[in-house]
Design a protein around this motif. Structure first.
Motif, PDB file in Angstrom:
ATOM      1  N   VAL A 139      18.516  19.468 -36.374  1.00 50.52           N
ATOM      2  CA  VAL A 139      19.808  18.794 -36.207  1.00 50.52           C
ATOM      3  C   VAL A 139      19.776  17.912 -34.953  1.00 50.52           C
ATOM      4  CG1 VAL A 139      22.268  19.158 -35.705  1.00 50.52           C
ATOM      5  CG2 VAL A 139      21.137  20.507 -37.485  1.00 50.52           C
ATOM      6  N   GLY A 140      19.236  18.429 -33.871  1.00 50.79           N
ATOM      7  CA  GLY A 140      19.138  17.658 -32.633  1.00 50.79           C
ATOM      8  C   GLY A 140      18.265  16.432 -32.791  1.00 50.79           C
ATOM      9  N   VAL A 141      17.139  16.585 -33.462  1.00 52.11           N
ATOM     10  CA  VAL A 141      16.249  15.454 -33.694  1.00 52.11           C
ATOM     11  C   VAL A 141      16.946  14.413 -34.575  1.00 52.11           C
ATOM     12  CG1 VAL A 141      14.074  14.737 -34.784  1.00 52.11           C
ATOM     13  CG2 VAL A 141      14.118  16.739 -33.290  1.00 52.11           C
ATOM     14  N   ALA A 142      17.649  14.867 -35.593  1.00 56.69           N
ATOM     15  CA  ALA A 142      18.377  13.944 -36.471  1.00 56.69           C
ATOM     16  C   ALA A 142      19.439  13.178 -35.686  1.00 56.69           C
ATOM     17  CB  ALA A 142      19.007  14.704 -37.635  1.00 56.69           C
ATOM     18  N   TYR A 143      20.146  13.868 -34.803  1.00 53.15           N
ATOM     19  CA  TYR A 143      21.162  13.223 -33.970  1.00 53.15           C
ATOM     20  C   TYR A 143      20.519  12.157 -33.084  1.00 53.15           C
ATOM     21  CZ  TYR A 143      24.975  12.789 -30.552  1.00 53.15           C
ATOM     22  OH  TYR A 143      25.961  12.313 -29.716  1.00 53.15           O
ATOM     23  N   ALA A 144      19.407  12.504 -32.455  1.00 55.70           N
ATOM     24  CA  ALA A 144      18.691  11.533 -31.616  1.00 55.70           C
ATOM     25  C   ALA A 144      18.236  10.343 -32.451  1.00 55.70           C
ATOM     26  CB  ALA A 144      17.492  12.201 -30.939  1.00 55.70           C
TER      27      ALA A 144
ATOM     28  N   THR B 130      11.472   2.041 -35.887  1.00 51.98           N
ATOM     29  CA  THR B 130      10.716   2.345 -34.666  1.00 51.98           C
ATOM     30  C   THR B 130      11.598   3.032 -33.639  1.00 51.98           C
ATOM     31  OG1 THR B 130       9.312   0.420 -35.062  1.00 51.98           O
ATOM     32  CG2 THR B 130       9.276   1.362 -32.839  1.00 51.98           C
ATOM     33  N   HIS B 131      12.793   2.512 -33.423  1.00 50.24           N
ATOM     34  CA  HIS B 131      13.707   3.119 -32.454  1.00 50.24           C
ATOM     35  C   HIS B 131      14.117   4.520 -32.893  1.00 50.24           C
ATOM     36  CE1 HIS B 131      13.919  -0.906 -30.761  1.00 50.24           C
ATOM     37  NE2 HIS B 131      14.533  -0.383 -29.709  1.00 50.24           N
ATOM     38  N   MET B 132      14.335   4.697 -34.177  1.00 46.49           N
ATOM     39  CA  MET B 132      14.677   6.031 -34.682  1.00 46.49           C
ATOM     40  C   MET B 132      13.552   7.021 -34.401  1.00 46.49           C
ATOM     41  SD  MET B 132      16.538   5.385 -38.333  1.00 46.49           S
ATOM     42  CE  MET B 132      17.093   7.085 -38.518  1.00 46.49           C
ATOM     43  N   LEU B 133      12.337   6.602 -34.691  1.00 47.27           N
ATOM     44  CA  LEU B 133      11.190   7.497 -34.508  1.00 47.27           C
ATOM     45  C   LEU B 133      10.947   7.810 -33.035  1.00 47.27           C
ATOM     46  CD1 LEU B 133       8.774   6.042 -37.200  1.00 47.27           C
ATOM     47  CD2 LEU B 133       9.981   8.228 -37.270  1.00 47.27           C
ATOM     48  N   VAL B 134      11.105   6.841 -32.167  1.00 46.09           N
ATOM     49  CA  VAL B 134      10.901   7.072 -30.736  1.00 46.09           C
ATOM     50  C   VAL B 134      11.934   8.069 -30.206  1.00 46.09           C
ATOM     51  CG1 VAL B 134      11.081   5.986 -28.447  1.00 46.09           C
ATOM     52  CG2 VAL B 134       9.687   4.920 -30.232  1.00 46.09           C
ATOM     53  N   ALA B 135      13.202   7.862 -30.548  1.00 41.40           N
ATOM     54  CA  ALA B 135      14.250   8.782 -30.085  1.00 41.40           C
ATOM     55  C   ALA B 135      14.032  10.182 -30.661  1.00 41.40           C
ATOM     56  CB  ALA B 135      15.631   8.260 -30.477  1.00 41.40           C
ATOM     57  N   GLY B 136      13.689  10.257 -31.931  1.00 44.98           N
ATOM     58  CA  GLY B 136      13.439  11.546 -32.569  1.00 44.98           C
ATOM     59  C   GLY B 136      12.243  12.264 -31.979  1.00 44.98           C
ATOM     60  N   ALA B 137      11.177  11.523 -31.719  1.00 46.83           N
ATOM     61  CA  ALA B 137       9.974  12.133 -31.137  1.00 46.83           C
ATOM     62  C   ALA B 137      10.257  12.665 -29.738  1.00 46.83           C
ATOM     63  CB  ALA B 137       8.842  11.114 -31.093  1.00 46.83           C
ATOM     64  N   ALA B 138      11.024  11.934 -28.957  1.00 45.35           N
ATOM     65  CA  ALA B 138      11.361  12.389 -27.607  1.00 45.35           C
ATOM     66  C   ALA B 138      12.175  13.678 -27.671  1.00 45.35           C
ATOM     67  CB  ALA B 138      12.133  11.298 -26.859  1.00 45.35           C
ATOM     68  N   ALA B 139      13.171  13.701 -28.540  1.00 51.75           N
ATOM     69  CA  ALA B 139      13.995  14.908 -28.682  1.00 51.75           C
ATOM     70  C   ALA B 139      13.147  16.075 -29.177  1.00 51.75           C
ATOM     71  CB  ALA B 139      15.158  14.651 -29.646  1.00 51.75           C
ATOM     72  N   LEU B 140      12.283  15.816 -30.127  1.00 52.94           N
ATOM     73  CA  LEU B 140      11.429  16.864 -30.675  1.00 52.94           C
ATOM     74  C   LEU B 140      10.521  17.453 -29.607  1.00 52.94           C
ATOM     75  CD1 LEU B 140      10.359  18.510 -33.060  1.00 52.94           C
ATOM     76  CD2 LEU B 140       8.812  16.605 -33.562  1.00 52.94           C
TER      77      LEU B 140
ATOM     78  N   SER C 210       5.562  12.851 -20.440  1.00 47.08           N
ATOM     79  CA  SER C 210       4.828  12.650 -21.694  1.00 47.08           C
ATOM     80  C   SER C 210       5.537  11.641 -22.582  1.00 47.08           C
ATOM     81  CB  SER C 210       4.701  13.971 -22.454  1.00 47.08           C
ATOM     82  OG  SER C 210       3.965  14.894 -21.708  1.00 47.08           O
ATOM     83  N   VAL C 211       6.841  11.743 -22.649  1.00 46.59           N
ATOM     84  CA  VAL C 211       7.615  10.797 -23.457  1.00 46.59           C
ATOM     85  C   VAL C 211       7.469   9.387 -22.903  1.00 46.59           C
ATOM     86  CG1 VAL C 211       9.963  10.111 -24.093  1.00 46.59           C
ATOM     87  CG2 VAL C 211       9.284  12.503 -24.275  1.00 46.59           C
ATOM     88  N   VAL C 212       7.639   9.235 -21.606  1.00 50.44           N
ATOM     89  CA  VAL C 212       7.573   7.912 -20.996  1.00 50.44           C
ATOM     90  C   VAL C 212       6.180   7.297 -21.164  1.00 50.44           C
ATOM     91  CG1 VAL C 212       7.728   6.658 -18.801  1.00 50.44           C
ATOM     92  CG2 VAL C 212       9.471   8.340 -19.402  1.00 50.44           C
ATOM     93  N   SER C 213       5.143   8.096 -21.031  1.00 48.00           N
ATOM     94  CA  SER C 213       3.780   7.589 -21.214  1.00 48.00           C
ATOM     95  C   SER C 213       3.569   7.067 -22.629  1.00 48.00           C
ATOM     96  CB  SER C 213       2.755   8.680 -20.923  1.00 48.00           C
ATOM     97  OG  SER C 213       2.803   9.045 -19.579  1.00 48.00           O
TER      98      SER C 213
ATOM     99  N   ILE D  45      14.719   8.058 -23.762  1.00 48.10           N
ATOM    100  CA  ILE D  45      15.459   8.886 -22.816  1.00 48.10           C
ATOM    101  C   ILE D  45      16.714   9.454 -23.475  1.00 48.10           C
ATOM    102  CG2 ILE D  45      16.585   8.943 -20.558  1.00 48.10           C
ATOM    103  CD1 ILE D  45      13.444   8.703 -20.606  1.00 48.10           C
ATOM    104  N   VAL D  46      17.313   8.711 -24.389  1.00 45.65           N
ATOM    105  CA  VAL D  46      18.413   9.261 -25.184  1.00 45.65           C
ATOM    106  C   VAL D  46      17.913  10.488 -25.940  1.00 45.65           C
ATOM    107  CG1 VAL D  46      19.872   8.840 -27.217  1.00 45.65           C
ATOM    108  CG2 VAL D  46      19.786   7.157 -25.365  1.00 45.65           C
ATOM    109  N   GLY D  47      16.719  10.373 -26.519  1.00 50.28           N
ATOM    110  CA  GLY D  47      16.116  11.515 -27.208  1.00 50.28           C
ATOM    111  C   GLY D  47      15.864  12.683 -26.274  1.00 50.28           C
ATOM    112  N   VAL D  48      15.426  12.395 -25.067  1.00 47.98           N
ATOM    113  CA  VAL D  48      15.206  13.447 -24.068  1.00 47.98           C
ATOM    114  C   VAL D  48      16.534  14.138 -23.750  1.00 47.98           C
ATOM    115  CG1 VAL D  48      14.623  13.860 -21.637  1.00 47.98           C
ATOM    116  CG2 VAL D  48      13.114  12.465 -23.063  1.00 47.98           C
ATOM    117  N   ALA D  49      17.591  13.343 -23.579  1.00 45.39           N
ATOM    118  CA  ALA D  49      18.904  13.922 -23.289  1.00 45.39           C
ATOM    119  C   ALA D  49      19.357  14.834 -24.426  1.00 45.39           C
ATOM    120  CB  ALA D  49      19.932  12.808 -23.050  1.00 45.39           C
TER     121      ALA D  49
END
Length: 159
Positions: A12-17, A39-49, A79-82, A115-119
């Protein structure tokens, strides 16, 4: 059952991101930029994941030693930022003459959605939504303001 519940909330969190990242990506897609909606969806989802997986591992007895495990949240963010830096670099293009560079805003928007995904991964859902709205404000309203003076100068030159 408790582990399954945690995993479902992770999804659910990944989907929200991904939804939040998709909102920014849709704006980039409408402007025909190199990294768009998916691309933006996948980046945010990967960060949250990544962040949520780190937290999930804390509760998994399979990965605990007698001393327990600790997690350094800043390492997850690093790791996300890299990873995003690599993707963002691919969206930046220079023209042949080297006079103009394109894609910097898209690279920055990828960093923002990561970073939204990280949050989201850390459970700051309202903060993630607010930052997404601020990012969209910058990309849409400020783009209009930024380009309006240029249009006025062109009209004056034509008349």
């Amino acid at each position: 059952m408790e582990n399954l519940t945690r995993e479902l909330w992770l999804v659910v969190g990944v989907a929200y991101a991904m939804v939040l990242g998709g909102a920014v990506g849709y704006e980039r897609e409408m402007k025909d930029r190199p990294a768009g909606f998916r691309t933006h969806m996948l980046v945010a989802g990967a960060a949250a994941l990544l962040v949520e997986l780190g937290e999930l591992l804390l509760f998994d007895t399979h990965y605990r030693s007698q001393q327990g495990i600790t997690i350094d949240p800043l390492r997850l963010v690093e790791s996300v930022v890299s990873g995003v830096a690599f993707i963002g670099a691919g969206t930046i293009f220079a023209t042949r003459g080297g006079e103009t560079v394109a894609g910097i805003t898209t690279a920055a928007s990828l960093l923002m959605v990561s970073i939204v995904g990280v949050a989201v991964g850390f459970g700051y859902y309202f903060l993630a939504l607010a930052i997404t709205l601020l990012t969209l404000l910058v990309l849409t309203v400020l783009n209009f303001v930024e380009h309006k003076p240029h249009k006025n100068k062109e009209k004056r030159a034509d008349t």
